[in-house]
Design a protein around this motif. Structure first.
Motif, short mmCIF file in Angstrom:
data_model
loop_
_atom_site.label_atom_id
_atom_site.label_comp_id
_atom_site.label_asym_id
_atom_site.label_seq_id
_atom_site.Cartn_x
_atom_site.Cartn_y
_atom_site.Cartn_z
N ILE A 87 0.83 -1.20 0.00
CA ILE A 87 0.00 0.00 0.00
C ILE A 87 0.87 1.25 0.00
CG2 ILE A 87 -1.63 1.35 1.39
CD1 ILE A 87 -2.89 -1.35 2.22
N THR A 88 1.96 1.23 0.77
CA THR A 88 2.87 2.37 0.81
C THR A 88 3.50 2.63 -0.55
OG1 THR A 88 3.35 1.92 3.13
CG2 THR A 88 4.91 3.32 1.95
N LEU A 89 3.98 1.58 -1.20
CA LEU A 89 4.61 1.75 -2.50
C LEU A 89 3.61 2.18 -3.57
CD1 LEU A 89 7.10 -1.26 -2.49
CD2 LEU A 89 7.62 1.17 -2.23
N MET A 90 2.39 1.66 -3.52
CA MET A 90 1.36 2.09 -4.47
C MET A 90 1.01 3.56 -4.27
SD MET A 90 -1.05 -1.34 -4.79
CE MET A 90 -2.49 -0.39 -4.58
N THR A 91 0.90 3.99 -3.03
CA THR A 91 0.61 5.38 -2.75
C THR A 91 1.74 6.28 -3.23
OG1 THR A 91 -0.66 4.72 -0.80
CG2 THR A 91 0.05 7.01 -0.91
N LEU A 128 0.77 6.72 -12.14
CA LEU A 128 -0.54 6.23 -12.58
C LEU A 128 -0.87 6.76 -13.97
CD1 LEU A 128 -3.07 4.62 -11.86
CD2 LEU A 128 -4.01 6.70 -10.88
N GLN A 129 -0.62 8.01 -14.22
CA GLN A 129 -0.89 8.59 -15.53
C GLN A 129 -0.04 7.95 -16.61
OE1 GLN A 129 -3.29 10.64 -16.34
NE2 GLN A 129 -3.99 10.70 -14.22
N GLU A 130 1.21 7.66 -16.30
CA GLU A 130 2.11 7.02 -17.27
C GLU A 130 1.63 5.62 -17.61
OE1 GLU A 130 5.10 6.69 -19.97
OE2 GLU A 130 4.49 8.50 -18.88
N ARG A 169 -1.43 5.89 -19.81
CA ARG A 169 -1.04 6.33 -21.15
C ARG A 169 -0.47 5.17 -21.97
NH1 ARG A 169 2.72 10.22 -19.87
NH2 ARG A 169 1.01 11.39 -19.00
N LYS A 170 0.38 4.37 -21.34
CA LYS A 170 0.96 3.22 -22.03
C LYS A 170 -0.10 2.17 -22.35
CE LYS A 170 5.64 3.60 -20.22
NZ LYS A 170 6.69 2.96 -19.42
N ALA A 171 -1.02 1.95 -21.44
CA ALA A 171 -2.08 0.97 -21.67
C ALA A 171 -2.96 1.38 -22.84
CB ALA A 171 -2.92 0.80 -20.40
N VAL A 172 -3.31 2.65 -22.91
CA VAL A 172 -4.13 3.12 -24.03
C VAL A 172 -3.37 2.97 -25.34
CG1 VAL A 172 -5.15 5.19 -25.05
CG2 VAL A 172 -5.55 4.68 -22.64
N ARG A 173 -2.10 3.31 -25.34
CA ARG A 173 -1.29 3.19 -26.55
C ARG A 173 -1.21 1.74 -27.03
NH1 ARG A 173 4.01 4.77 -25.10
NH2 ARG A 173 2.98 6.67 -24.40
N ILE A 174 -1.01 0.81 -26.10
CA ILE A 174 -0.92 -0.61 -26.46
C ILE A 174 -2.26 -1.08 -27.01
CG2 ILE A 174 -0.71 -2.92 -25.49
CD1 ILE A 174 1.45 -1.80 -23.64
N CYS A 175 -3.37 -0.71 -26.38
CA CYS A 175 -4.69 -1.14 -26.84
C CYS A 175 -4.98 -0.59 -28.24
CB CYS A 175 -5.77 -0.71 -25.87
SG CYS A 175 -5.77 -1.67 -24.35
N LEU A 176 -4.64 0.66 -28.47
CA LEU A 176 -4.89 1.23 -29.79
C LEU A 176 -4.04 0.56 -30.85
CD1 LEU A 176 -5.26 5.01 -28.92
CD2 LEU A 176 -7.06 3.39 -29.50
N GLU A 177 -2.81 0.17 -30.53
CA GLU A 177 -1.97 -0.52 -31.48
C GLU A 177 -2.51 -1.92 -31.79
OE1 GLU A 177 2.02 -0.50 -30.04
OE2 GLU A 177 2.24 1.67 -30.29
#
Length: 46
Positions: free
Chosen positions: A16-20, A28-30, A33-41
């Protein structure tokens, strides 16, 4: 038995500490962003 509970709680707290820390650091934004790019590809749009 108490040792296992302590280890589980320590790992949970560390996770929990590392996720926070990651969320506050902007990771989280990065990741999104990468997930959207992979899905679109994958579907051939990106």
């Amino acid at each position: 038995m108490k040792k296992m509970i302590f280890i589980r709680m320590a790992v949970l707290t560390l996770g929990i500490t590392l996720m926070t820390f990651g969320v506050l650091n902007g990771e989280l934004q990065e990741i999104l962003r990468k997930a959207v790019r992979i899905c679109l590809e994958c579907i051939g749009i990106g």
